[in-house]
Design a protein around this motif. Structure first.
Motif, PDB file in Angstrom:
ATOM      1  N   LEU A  31      44.019  42.551  50.547  1.00  0.00           N
ATOM      2  CA  LEU A  31      43.534  43.829  50.022  1.00  0.00           C
ATOM      3  C   LEU A  31      44.678  44.577  49.346  1.00  0.00           C
ATOM      4  CD1 LEU A  31      41.316  45.970  49.688  1.00  0.00           C
ATOM      5  CD2 LEU A  31      42.006  46.875  51.921  1.00  0.00           C
ATOM      6  N   GLN A  32      45.847  44.558  49.952  1.00  0.00           N
ATOM      7  CA  GLN A  32      47.011  45.229  49.356  1.00  0.00           C
ATOM      8  C   GLN A  32      47.382  44.595  48.018  1.00  0.00           C
ATOM      9  OE1 GLN A  32      49.607  44.822  52.745  1.00  0.00           O
ATOM     10  NE2 GLN A  32      49.289  46.941  53.360  1.00  0.00           N
ATOM     11  N   ASP A  33      47.283  43.260  47.931  1.00  0.00           N
ATOM     12  CA  ASP A  33      47.589  42.569  46.677  1.00  0.00           C
ATOM     13  C   ASP A  33      46.599  42.968  45.579  1.00  0.00           C
ATOM     14  OD1 ASP A  33      49.602  41.214  48.050  1.00  0.00           O
ATOM     15  OD2 ASP A  33      48.391  39.394  48.327  1.00  0.00           O
ATOM     16  N   VAL A  34      45.325  42.928  45.913  1.00  0.00           N
ATOM     17  CA  VAL A  34      44.269  43.243  44.943  1.00  0.00           C
ATOM     18  C   VAL A  34      44.327  44.715  44.535  1.00  0.00           C
ATOM     19  CG1 VAL A  34      41.769  43.473  44.674  1.00  0.00           C
ATOM     20  CG2 VAL A  34      42.730  41.386  45.658  1.00  0.00           C
ATOM     21  N   ALA A  35      44.520  45.601  45.510  1.00  0.00           N
ATOM     22  CA  ALA A  35      44.458  47.039  45.255  1.00  0.00           C
ATOM     23  C   ALA A  35      45.784  47.617  44.773  1.00  0.00           C
ATOM     24  CB  ALA A  35      43.998  47.766  46.521  1.00  0.00           C
ATOM     25  N   SER A  36      46.772  46.773  44.583  1.00  0.00           N
ATOM     26  CA  SER A  36      48.049  47.280  44.071  1.00  0.00           C
ATOM     27  C   SER A  36      47.864  47.782  42.639  1.00  0.00           C
ATOM     28  CB  SER A  36      49.108  46.176  44.094  1.00  0.00           C
ATOM     29  OG  SER A  36      48.838  45.208  43.086  1.00  0.00           O
ATOM     30  N   ARG A  37      48.789  48.601  42.224  1.00  0.00           N
ATOM     31  CA  ARG A  37      48.734  49.176  40.881  1.00  0.00           C
ATOM     32  C   ARG A  37      48.506  48.103  39.816  1.00  0.00           C
ATOM     33  NH1 ARG A  37      53.872  52.414  38.323  1.00  0.00           N
ATOM     34  NH2 ARG A  37      52.903  53.005  36.364  1.00  0.00           N
ATOM     35  N   TRP A  38      49.280  47.041  39.860  1.00  0.00           N
ATOM     36  CA  TRP A  38      49.202  46.012  38.831  1.00  0.00           C
ATOM     37  C   TRP A  38      48.130  44.980  39.118  1.00  0.00           C
ATOM     38  CZ3 TRP A  38      51.162  48.366  35.098  1.00  0.00           C
ATOM     39  CH2 TRP A  38      52.314  49.127  35.218  1.00  0.00           C
ATOM     40  N   GLY A  39      47.812  44.745  40.377  1.00  0.00           N
ATOM     41  CA  GLY A  39      46.755  43.797  40.716  1.00  0.00           C
ATOM     42  C   GLY A  39      45.413  44.229  40.156  1.00  0.00           C
ATOM     43  N   VAL A  40      45.084  45.493  40.323  1.00  0.00           N
ATOM     44  CA  VAL A  40      43.823  46.035  39.803  1.00  0.00           C
ATOM     45  C   VAL A  40      43.756  45.848  38.293  1.00  0.00           C
ATOM     46  CG1 VAL A  40      42.553  48.184  39.388  1.00  0.00           C
ATOM     47  CG2 VAL A  40      43.480  47.724  41.655  1.00  0.00           C
ATOM     48  N   LEU A  41      44.826  46.221  37.604  1.00  0.00           N
ATOM     49  CA  LEU A  41      44.819  46.164  36.144  1.00  0.00           C
ATOM     50  C   LEU A  41      44.794  44.728  35.624  1.00  0.00           C
ATOM     51  CD1 LEU A  41      47.266  49.105  35.404  1.00  0.00           C
ATOM     52  CD2 LEU A  41      44.764  49.097  35.249  1.00  0.00           C
ATOM     53  N   ALA A  42      45.502  43.824  36.273  1.00  0.00           N
ATOM     54  CA  ALA A  42      45.493  42.425  35.846  1.00  0.00           C
ATOM     55  C   ALA A  42      44.107  41.815  36.035  1.00  0.00           C
ATOM     56  CB  ALA A  42      46.540  41.621  36.614  1.00  0.00           C
ATOM     57  N   LEU A  43      43.493  42.055  37.178  1.00  0.00           N
ATOM     58  CA  LEU A  43      42.151  41.525  37.422  1.00  0.00           C
ATOM     59  C   LEU A  43      41.140  42.106  36.441  1.00  0.00           C
ATOM     60  CD1 LEU A  43      42.205  41.546  41.315  1.00  0.00           C
ATOM     61  CD2 LEU A  43      42.017  39.512  39.860  1.00  0.00           C
ATOM     62  N   ALA A  44      41.212  43.406  36.209  1.00  0.00           N
ATOM     63  CA  ALA A  44      40.281  44.046  35.278  1.00  0.00           C
ATOM     64  C   ALA A  44      40.466  43.495  33.864  1.00  0.00           C
ATOM     65  CB  ALA A  44      40.461  45.557  35.304  1.00  0.00           C
ATOM     66  N   ALA A  45      41.708  43.315  33.437  1.00  0.00           N
ATOM     67  CA  ALA A  45      41.969  42.776  32.099  1.00  0.00           C
ATOM     68  C   ALA A  45      41.455  41.350  31.970  1.00  0.00           C
ATOM     69  CB  ALA A  45      43.467  42.831  31.800  1.00  0.00           C
ATOM     70  N   LEU A  46      41.654  40.548  33.003  1.00  0.00           N
ATOM     71  CA  LEU A  46      41.202  39.153  32.951  1.00  0.00           C
ATOM     72  C   LEU A  46      39.684  39.036  33.007  1.00  0.00           C
ATOM     73  CD1 LEU A  46      43.951  37.432  35.097  1.00  0.00           C
ATOM     74  CD2 LEU A  46      43.497  37.097  32.654  1.00  0.00           C
ATOM     75  N   ARG A  47      38.995  40.094  33.444  1.00  0.00           N
ATOM     76  CA  ARG A  47      37.527  40.068  33.466  1.00  0.00           C
ATOM     77  C   ARG A  47      36.979  39.994  32.047  1.00  0.00           C
ATOM     78  NH1 ARG A  47      33.724  37.704  34.718  1.00  0.00           N
ATOM     79  NH2 ARG A  47      31.849  38.630  35.625  1.00  0.00           N
ATOM     80  N   GLU A  48      37.788  40.447  31.082  1.00  0.00           N
ATOM     81  CA  GLU A  48      37.384  40.386  29.672  1.00  0.00           C
ATOM     82  C   GLU A  48      37.443  38.960  29.136  1.00  0.00           C
ATOM     83  OE1 GLU A  48      39.985  43.106  27.700  1.00  0.00           O
ATOM     84  OE2 GLU A  48      39.265  44.811  28.882  1.00  0.00           O
ATOM     85  N   GLY A  49      38.130  38.067  29.827  1.00  0.00           N
ATOM     86  CA  GLY A  49      38.245  36.677  29.400  1.00  0.00           C
ATOM     87  C   GLY A  49      39.656  36.173  29.597  1.00  0.00           C
ATOM     88  N   PRO A  50      39.870  34.900  29.318  1.00  0.00           N
ATOM     89  CA  PRO A  50      41.191  34.300  29.492  1.00  0.00           C
ATOM     90  C   PRO A  50      42.237  35.017  28.648  1.00  0.00           C
ATOM     91  CG  PRO A  50      39.534  32.613  29.040  1.00  0.00           C
ATOM     92  CD  PRO A  50      38.886  33.943  28.807  1.00  0.00           C
TER      93      PRO A  50
END
Length: 132
Positions: A31-50
């Motif tokens: 949860l800490q990894d996912v909810a970290s400042r950069w984890g959230v943004l990286a996951l959200a950006a990758l949701r747009e595609g590779p």
């Protein structure tokens, strides 16, 4: 997700129910990894595609190369993203979400949408807080 507040200690025993509120549960550092400042943004950006590394770095404004690399390694370790080396000249690396990563990113995008669509309310609350 277990939303109960209990004294159950999850530890590393896979027979126990995961409980992020339990100190030793392995779900807590994820949860800490996912909810970290950069984890959230990286996951959200990758949701747009590779994304290739450099494109992802440009998309997530303000992240250093080192921090993006660490974040991607952590999310790969946690099973959220896949890293694929493309056989091209020059070779490049492409990052995509796993099924689990996509499910998590969908939830994060919902949170981001709520925050962005309520930024005026949030800013007003912050201003009021600092005036008091």
């Amino acid at each position: 997700m277990n939303t109960r507040h209990s004294d159950q200690v999850c530890a590393t025993d896979s027979t126990l129910e995961a409980d992020v509120f339990a100190r030793d549960c392995p779900s807590r550092p994820v949860l800490q990894d996912v909810a970290s400042r950069w984890g959230v943004l990286a996951l959200a950006a990758l949701r747009e595609g590779p994304h290739r590394f450099s494109a992802l770095r440009r998309h997530v404004d303000g992240i250093s190369e080192r921090m993006l690399s660490q974040t991607l390694q952590t999310l790969e370790r946690d099973g959220m993203i896949d890293r694929e080396v493309q056989q091209s000249i020059p070779p490049h690396v492409e990052y995509t979400l796993t099924d689990l990563g996509a499910r998590i990113a969908d939830q994060l995008l919902g949170l981001i949408d709520i925050l962005e669509s309520n930024i005026d309310t949030i800013k007003a609350a912050q201003d009021a807080y600092h005036r008091d």
